[in-house]
Design a protein around this motif. Structure first.
Motif, mmCIF file in Angstrom:
data_model
loop_
_atom_site.group_PDB
_atom_site.id
_atom_site.type_symbol
_atom_site.label_atom_id
_atom_site.label_comp_id
_atom_site.label_asym_id
_atom_site.label_seq_id
_atom_site.Cartn_x
_atom_site.Cartn_y
_atom_site.Cartn_z
ATOM 1 N N ARG A 54 23.369 57.691 51.141
ATOM 2 C CA ARG A 54 23.070 58.559 50.003
ATOM 3 C C ARG A 54 23.075 57.839 48.668
ATOM 4 N N ILE A 55 23.084 56.508 48.693
ATOM 5 C CA ILE A 55 22.974 55.761 47.455
ATOM 6 C C ILE A 55 21.646 55.015 47.435
ATOM 7 N N THR A 56 21.238 54.611 46.237
ATOM 8 C CA THR A 56 19.963 53.911 46.072
ATOM 9 C C THR A 56 20.149 52.406 46.259
ATOM 10 N N ASP A 57 19.022 51.693 46.339
ATOM 11 C CA ASP A 57 19.085 50.235 46.453
ATOM 12 C C ASP A 57 19.797 49.628 45.247
ATOM 13 N N ALA A 58 19.487 50.121 44.050
ATOM 14 C CA ALA A 58 20.116 49.593 42.833
ATOM 15 C C ALA A 58 21.619 49.864 42.830
ATOM 16 N N GLN A 59 22.011 51.033 43.266
ATOM 17 C CA GLN A 59 23.437 51.355 43.330
ATOM 18 C C GLN A 59 24.163 50.479 44.342
ATOM 19 N N PHE A 60 23.500 50.181 45.446
ATOM 20 C CA PHE A 60 24.120 49.322 46.453
ATOM 21 C C PHE A 60 24.271 47.903 45.930
ATOM 22 N N GLN A 61 23.273 47.410 45.209
ATOM 23 C CA GLN A 61 23.362 46.075 44.641
ATOM 24 C C GLN A 61 24.536 45.980 43.675
ATOM 25 N N ARG A 62 24.702 46.985 42.827
ATOM 26 C CA ARG A 62 25.825 46.983 41.890
ATOM 27 C C ARG A 62 27.150 47.131 42.633
ATOM 28 N N LEU A 63 27.150 47.885 43.713
ATOM 29 C CA LEU A 63 28.362 48.025 44.515
ATOM 30 C C LEU A 63 28.821 46.666 45.033
ATOM 31 N N LEU A 64 27.901 45.832 45.507
ATOM 32 C CA LEU A 64 28.268 44.511 46.003
ATOM 33 C C LEU A 64 28.865 43.655 44.892
ATOM 34 N N VAL A 65 28.285 43.744 43.697
ATOM 35 C CA VAL A 65 28.812 42.982 42.570
ATOM 36 C C VAL A 65 30.240 43.414 42.250
ATOM 37 N N LEU A 66 30.476 44.720 42.214
ATOM 38 C CA LEU A 66 31.814 45.232 41.906
ATOM 39 C C LEU A 66 32.802 44.908 43.022
ATOM 40 N N LEU A 67 32.334 44.882 44.272
ATOM 41 C CA LEU A 67 33.210 44.473 45.370
ATOM 42 C C LEU A 67 33.604 43.003 45.228
ATOM 43 N N CYS A 68 32.683 42.162 44.743
ATOM 44 C CA CYS A 68 33.024 40.764 44.478
ATOM 45 C C CYS A 68 34.138 40.673 43.435
ATOM 46 N N LEU A 69 34.025 41.485 42.387
ATOM 47 C CA LEU A 69 35.063 41.503 41.355
ATOM 48 C C LEU A 69 36.398 41.956 41.941
ATOM 49 N N CYS A 70 36.383 43.033 42.713
ATOM 50 C CA CYS A 70 37.616 43.536 43.330
ATOM 51 C C CYS A 70 38.215 42.507 44.283
ATOM 52 N N LEU A 71 37.356 41.849 45.061
ATOM 53 C CA LEU A 71 37.830 40.838 45.999
ATOM 54 C C LEU A 71 38.500 39.690 45.252
ATOM 55 N N GLY A 72 37.877 39.232 44.164
ATOM 56 C CA GLY A 72 38.457 38.146 43.380
ATOM 57 C C GLY A 72 39.785 38.520 42.765
ATOM 58 N N LEU A 73 39.873 39.717 42.186
ATOM 59 C CA LEU A 73 41.131 40.171 41.583
ATOM 60 C C LEU A 73 42.219 40.324 42.640
ATOM 61 N N GLY A 74 41.834 40.868 43.801
ATOM 62 C CA GLY A 74 42.806 41.033 44.882
ATOM 63 C C GLY A 74 43.322 39.699 45.386
ATOM 64 N N MET A 75 42.409 38.719 45.528
ATOM 65 C CA MET A 75 42.824 37.397 45.987
ATOM 66 C C MET A 75 43.744 36.728 44.979
ATOM 67 N N LEU A 76 43.413 36.828 43.671
ATOM 68 C CA LEU A 76 44.261 36.223 42.652
ATOM 69 C C LEU A 76 45.649 36.858 42.648
ATOM 70 N N ALA A 77 45.696 38.186 42.763
ATOM 71 C CA ALA A 77 46.987 38.879 42.774
ATOM 72 C C ALA A 77 47.816 38.441 43.969
ATOM 73 N N ARG A 78 47.168 38.320 45.129
ATOM 74 C CA ARG A 78 47.892 37.929 46.340
ATOM 75 C C ARG A 78 48.421 36.499 46.233
ATOM 76 N N GLU A 79 47.607 35.602 45.644
ATOM 77 C CA GLU A 79 48.051 34.223 45.501
ATOM 78 C C GLU A 79 49.197 34.108 44.508
ATOM 79 N N LEU A 80 49.138 34.889 43.409
ATOM 80 C CA LEU A 80 50.206 34.856 42.424
ATOM 81 C C LEU A 80 51.508 35.396 42.988
ATOM 82 N N LEU A 81 51.411 36.467 43.758
ATOM 83 C CA LEU A 81 52.611 37.044 44.377
ATOM 84 C C LEU A 81 53.187 36.098 45.419
ATOM 85 N N ALA A 82 52.297 35.429 46.164
ATOM 86 C CA ALA A 82 52.772 34.490 47.178
ATOM 87 C C ALA A 82 53.417 33.263 46.560
ATOM 88 N N GLY A 83 52.916 32.878 45.351
ATOM 89 C CA GLY A 83 53.469 31.704 44.696
ATOM 90 C C GLY A 83 54.777 31.998 44.011
#
Length: 249
Positions: free
Chosen positions: A220-249
């Motif tokens: 139920r989403i458009t091609d443009a919305q899906f493309q932006r979703l992938l970009v935002l997932l990249c941002l979330c993935l990066g923030l999550g990885m940084l948080a996990r590494e900082l907590l582990a350190g």
């Protein structure tokens, strides 16, 4: 199994299953944090891999028409990716995975933050077949080395001018194939002990239902919305990885 464990396992199954059904990737980002609260790291990773395969089977089924219509497109990513996994495992003895995870996390945050705030997103129209193969191969290395197989293909495909069904089908088939090898490797290491199978029995219905909900939203989403979703997932993935590494350190 204690009620607290059941709750966190269910929450991880719902979150990871939904995002996998929606985008064809991201199970680890959204599920692993919940699992790590109540399970040891090896069991949590093993359960996450099983959940991703479970959700991936459903995603592959709804993408079967796209995958069969142009198999060369997804095979350009998947076959080199599978070849790269053993090389990634070999690198474990030479390079510190934590350093690489932090570098990639920073790249994801910069990429996702920059393009996530822009009105227009990049749309590459060319073929770029050798880039597809190269990134699939490097992604396989990163998968065996640091469990980051989907990072580079996701960034790359978020810039391609493909219909969302094709983008999702490629990501789904690629991640599913790499994760099958991950599950096999974990099984050889004896990671699938009794507690993992008990947790998987708990997460099974939640993962199935959540993946179906994600698939419903994807349709139920458009091609443009899906493309932006992938970009935002990249941002979330990066923030999550940084948080996990900082907590582990």
């Amino acid at each position: 199994m204690q009620i607290e464990t059941v709750i966190y396992v269910l929450l991880g199954g719902l979150a990871g299953g939904f995002v996998n059904g929606l985008a064809g990737m991201g199970t680890s980002l959204f599920a692993l944090g919940f699992f790590l609260v109540v399970l040891d790291p090896v069991s949590a990773v093993a359960l996450t891999a099983l959940l991703a395969v479970l959700a991936g089977v459903q995603g592959l089924w709804i993408s079967r028409a796209v995958l069969s219509s142009d198999p060369r497109r997804w095979l350009r990513f998947t076959l080199p990716g599978i070849l790269g996994v053993p090389l990634g495992l070999m690198l474990l003895d030479w390079v510190d995975p934590a350093v690489l995870r932090r570098i990639i996390a920073a790249v994801l945050v910069l990429y996702g933050g920059y393009f996530g705030l822009r009105r227009s997103l990049p749309r590459l129209e060319g073929q770029y077949r050798w880039v597809d193969r190269a990134l699939g191969f490097v992604g396989g290395i990163l998968g065996g080395f640091a469990s980051l197989s989907g990072v580079l293909p996701t960034i790359w495909l978020s810039m391609r001018a493909w219909p969302r069904a094709e983008t999702r089908a490629v990501l789904q088939s690629y991640n599913f194939s790499i994760l099958l090898f991950t599950v096999a490797g974990l099984a050889l290491r004896g990671a699938y002990e009794a507690q993992v199978w008990v947790a998987f029995a708990v997460v099974l219905p939640a993962g199935v239902l959540a993946a179906q909900a994600g698939i419903f939203a994807f349709r139920r989403i458009t091609d443009a919305q899906f493309q932006r979703l992938l970009v935002l997932l990249c941002l979330c993935l990066g923030l999550g990885m940084l948080a996990r590494e900082l907590l582990a350190g």
